[in-house]
Design an enzyme around this catalytic site. Sequence first.
Site, PDB file in Angstrom:
ATOM      1  N   LYS A 154       0.831  -1.200   0.000  1.00  0.00           N
ATOM      2  CA  LYS A 154       0.000   0.000   0.000  1.00  0.00           C
ATOM      3  C   LYS A 154       0.870   1.256   0.000  1.00  0.00           C
ATOM      4  O   LYS A 154       0.537   2.253  -0.652  1.00  0.00           O
ATOM      5  CB  LYS A 154      -0.929   0.013   1.217  1.00  0.00           C
ATOM      6  CG  LYS A 154      -1.788   1.282   1.350  1.00  0.00           C
ATOM      7  CD  LYS A 154      -2.683   1.523   0.124  1.00  0.00           C
ATOM      8  CE  LYS A 154      -3.447   2.847   0.220  1.00  0.00           C
ATOM      9  NZ  LYS A 154      -4.495   2.839   1.257  1.00  0.00           N
ATOM     10  N   LYS A 173      -0.663  11.532   6.256  1.00  0.00           N
ATOM     11  CA  LYS A 173      -0.435  10.436   7.194  1.00  0.00           C
ATOM     12  C   LYS A 173       0.230   9.269   6.478  1.00  0.00           C
ATOM     13  O   LYS A 173       1.194   8.667   6.971  1.00  0.00           O
ATOM     14  CB  LYS A 173      -1.765  10.011   7.826  1.00  0.00           C
ATOM     15  CG  LYS A 173      -1.659   8.873   8.832  1.00  0.00           C
ATOM     16  CD  LYS A 173      -1.909   7.507   8.217  1.00  0.00           C
ATOM     17  CE  LYS A 173      -3.328   7.361   7.698  1.00  0.00           C
ATOM     18  NZ  LYS A 173      -3.567   5.976   7.174  1.00  0.00           N
TER      19      LYS A 173
END
Length: 293
Positions: free
Chosen positions: A169, A237
């Site tokens: 990811k 983030k």
Amino acid sequence: MTRLGFIGLGIMGHGMASNLLFSGNPAMVWNRTPEKAIDLVCDIAASPRDLGEHSDIVMISVANSSAVEEVIFGESGAFQGLREGAVIVDHSTISPSATKDFATRAAQKGVVWLDAPVSGGSEGAVNGTLAIMVGGPAEALETVRPYLETYSKSIVHVGAEAGAGQMVKLMNQILVVLNELAVSEALMLGQAAGIDLATAIAAVEGGAAGSWMLSNRGPQMVARDWRPGFTIDLQQKDLRLVLDAADELGVPLPGAALVFQLYRALQTRGLGQEGNHALVKALEEMAGIEIGT
């Protein structure tokens, strides 16, 4: 019947849970703000622990590593109610190293951990077309696959080790932000030259320069529609996780670092809740022009 639980009804989780339920899979849900479940036909848990007590498979979609730890391993976390043999499917994007720790802790009770972050934006969650990259035991993935298929079009097992899904990811997020930067730069050049940007997108998206980001976020940029499929704050983030992993592995990532700084400039302007395609605004400020105007 397998009992399902879903934790987290945010920008991604709500669409995923909706598709799970709409496909005929009864599930219990929990969210910090229960009103987000008001449009879902389901049981609402009093706490994550309550949900764990009523679930064989728990799916999570929350903001970060600390949120995952709290809803699973906290005092009222789902782990307190789970039985041996349960499966946790974490759709959040979190630290690969934290994932390894969580999987180890879960295994002490005979609970299997699958790290299964998703890609495709809020549109993909709503339309059931997400891509899921899964780390963990392959047999556990096959157990949960029918449920994941209700909100995804692609499920790929990327490794048996915990954290493999999260690392893939992070690779995905590098590709996302550098595609956003490429689209932003191209549109800025076209704007400065007086080119019709919608026509330009149509001209190039079918060729070698085409991408999901160009076709989906390019028109939003031109229309100055900053509604988020994924917010700048959430993208930052993820980029912090990317840069932390790169630091641990000794890998230089100059492009990702540049985009991180451009987003930081936008955050200082209070734009953190705009869509991540608002990256172009950082370039607009430098150039003194706006696209689509």
